[in-house]
Design a protein around this motif. Structure first.
Motif, short mmCIF file in Angstrom:
data_model
loop_
_atom_site.label_atom_id
_atom_site.label_comp_id
_atom_site.label_asym_id
_atom_site.label_seq_id
_atom_site.Cartn_x
_atom_site.Cartn_y
_atom_site.Cartn_z
N LYS A 176 -24.39 11.93 17.79
CA LYS A 176 -23.60 12.46 18.73
C LYS A 176 -23.88 14.05 19.15
O LYS A 176 -23.77 14.60 20.06
N PHE B 17 -12.83 12.32 20.60
CA PHE B 17 -14.26 12.33 21.43
C PHE B 17 -13.79 12.39 22.90
O PHE B 17 -14.64 12.95 23.57
N GLN B 18 -12.94 11.32 23.32
CA GLN B 18 -12.70 11.23 24.56
C GLN B 18 -11.60 12.33 25.38
O GLN B 18 -12.01 12.44 26.54
N LYS B 19 -10.64 12.74 24.56
CA LYS B 19 -9.61 13.51 25.16
C LYS B 19 -9.46 15.19 25.07
O LYS B 19 -8.82 15.49 25.73
N THR B 20 -10.49 15.57 23.95
CA THR B 20 -10.38 16.72 23.60
C THR B 20 -11.47 17.80 24.15
O THR B 20 -12.52 17.14 24.49
N ALA B 21 -11.33 19.03 24.40
CA ALA B 21 -12.36 19.70 24.85
C ALA B 21 -13.31 19.74 23.93
O ALA B 21 -14.62 19.99 24.37
N GLY C 228 -14.24 17.61 21.75
CA GLY C 228 -15.02 16.19 21.56
C GLY C 228 -16.26 16.44 22.83
O GLY C 228 -17.17 15.80 22.89
N ARG C 229 -15.49 16.74 24.06
CA ARG C 229 -16.56 16.73 25.12
C ARG C 229 -17.49 17.68 25.11
O ARG C 229 -18.81 17.45 25.40
N ARG D 243 -20.35 16.05 23.05
CA ARG D 243 -21.28 15.01 23.68
C ARG D 243 -22.07 15.89 24.29
O ARG D 243 -23.35 15.38 24.83
N ALA D 244 -21.63 16.93 24.99
CA ALA D 244 -22.66 17.88 25.81
C ALA D 244 -23.84 18.40 24.95
O ALA D 244 -25.19 18.48 25.32
N ASP E 269 -26.18 15.61 24.41
CA ASP E 269 -27.22 15.41 25.67
C ASP E 269 -28.21 16.25 25.80
O ASP E 269 -29.52 16.12 25.90
#
Length: 309
Positions: free
Chosen positions: A30, A174-178, A180-181, A184-185, A188
């Motif tokens: 990821k 991964f879903q709720k923290t800065a 984690g985002r 994911r960025a 990508d």
């Protein structure tokens, strides 16, 4: 019915441990977009560090209380894995930013052999044990519903609970923290993430540190069950079908995939093994992974790759 439930529960608990190892693959993919073949070596290295520190700390400090000594050993092993993660980013990944996936894959293969050799040089090559106080005696549950009850291994229950708690915490992370985002960025698009101010090097250090902690917990649990030996690195190979089944980019996929593989292995061995001579548990997961590669290569929860011309 009782025997079926006993087999099912055993499969679910084994599946949670597979999910824990598979999480290491998902975390690295990821963040960097590369399949980390070094995850098995990280599990082995972390287990060796935990086992050896548990032996050394009472000698160095005079602390003999098992809970305190194991706690200090866990902290020391965690520090070692943080150092390993920082060195990997500093010496390897930092110089391979925006390189082809094959280049990063070969880098993780090099890290694999380096960690295996370094672990043997520092911690030794004997078989060690990790005793973290998990009870190994089985218990009988649901005796009021089924004659004789259902046999459940206490150690498997505790190990599955630890794995489930860690998986839940990582899902929230991964879903709720800065951070984690940001991870994911980065996964990508490395260049786009850098262009909006996301520090790629720091993100990679964080994700490798998290993967190191996951490897430590997995190594601690597997080492407690099987003993710490160099064949422990092959446990990661049992998690490869889990990743293929759930999807390389999905934390929930690692969970569901692990449970499916764990239950499938146990049920197929018990109910199909007598008809084909046994041994299904060894190859069941890989055959299932092959089927998914043929018909749904992105896995159950993976992202579809759409090429537009």
């Amino acid at each position: 019915m009782a025997f079926f439930l006993e087999t099912l529960i055993g499969g679910l608990m084994a599946g949670m441990l597979y999910s824990l190892v598979a999480l290491g693959f998902v975390l690295i993919y990821k963040a960097s977009g590369v399949f980390n073949f070094a995850q098995g070596a990280m599990v082995l290295f972390a287990a060796l560090a935990m086992a050896r520190f548990a032996e050394w700390i009472p000698l160095w400090t005079g602390i003999t209380h098992p809970v305190v000594a194991n706690g200090l050993a866990f902290i020391a092993a965690g520090g070692v894995m943080f150092a390993v993660a920082w060195l990997i980013e500093r010496l390897v990944l930092r110089h391979l930013v925006n390189q082809e996936g094959a280049t990063l894959l070969m880098a993780t293969l090099g890290i694999t052999y380096f960690l295996e050799g370094l672990g043997q040089s520092i911690f030794g090559s004997d078989v060690y044990k990790i005793d973290i106080g998990m009870p190994k005696d089985p218990i009988f549950a649901l005796e009021s519903m089924f004659q004789g009850g259902i046999l459940i291994n206490k150690e498997d229950v505790i190990a599955a609970a630890i794995a489930a708690a860690l998986v839940a915490a990582l899902s929230v992370f991964f879903q709720k923290t800065a951070t984690g985002r940001a991870l994911r960025a980065v996964a990508d698009d490395h260049q786009a993430a850098q262009s909006i101010g996301i520090p790629l090097n720091r993100i990679w250090v964080i994700v490798w540190c998290v993967a190191g902690v996951v490897a430590l917990v997995a190594g601690m649990i597997w080492g407690s069950k099987l003993g710490v030996q160099f064949s422990l690195a092959t446990v990661a190979l049992r998690a490869l079908p889990v990743v293929i089944l759930g999807g390389l980019t999905s934390v929930p996929g690692a969970i569901i995939g692990g449970l499916i593989i764990g239950v499938g292995e146990k049920l197929s061995e018990v109910y199909l093994g007598p008809f084909v001579g046994g041994g299904i548990e060894i190859w069941f997961a890989y055959v299932l992974a092959l089927v998914f590669l043929l018909f749904r290569p992105q896995g159950l929860f993976g992202e579809k790759i759409i090429d537009r011309v």
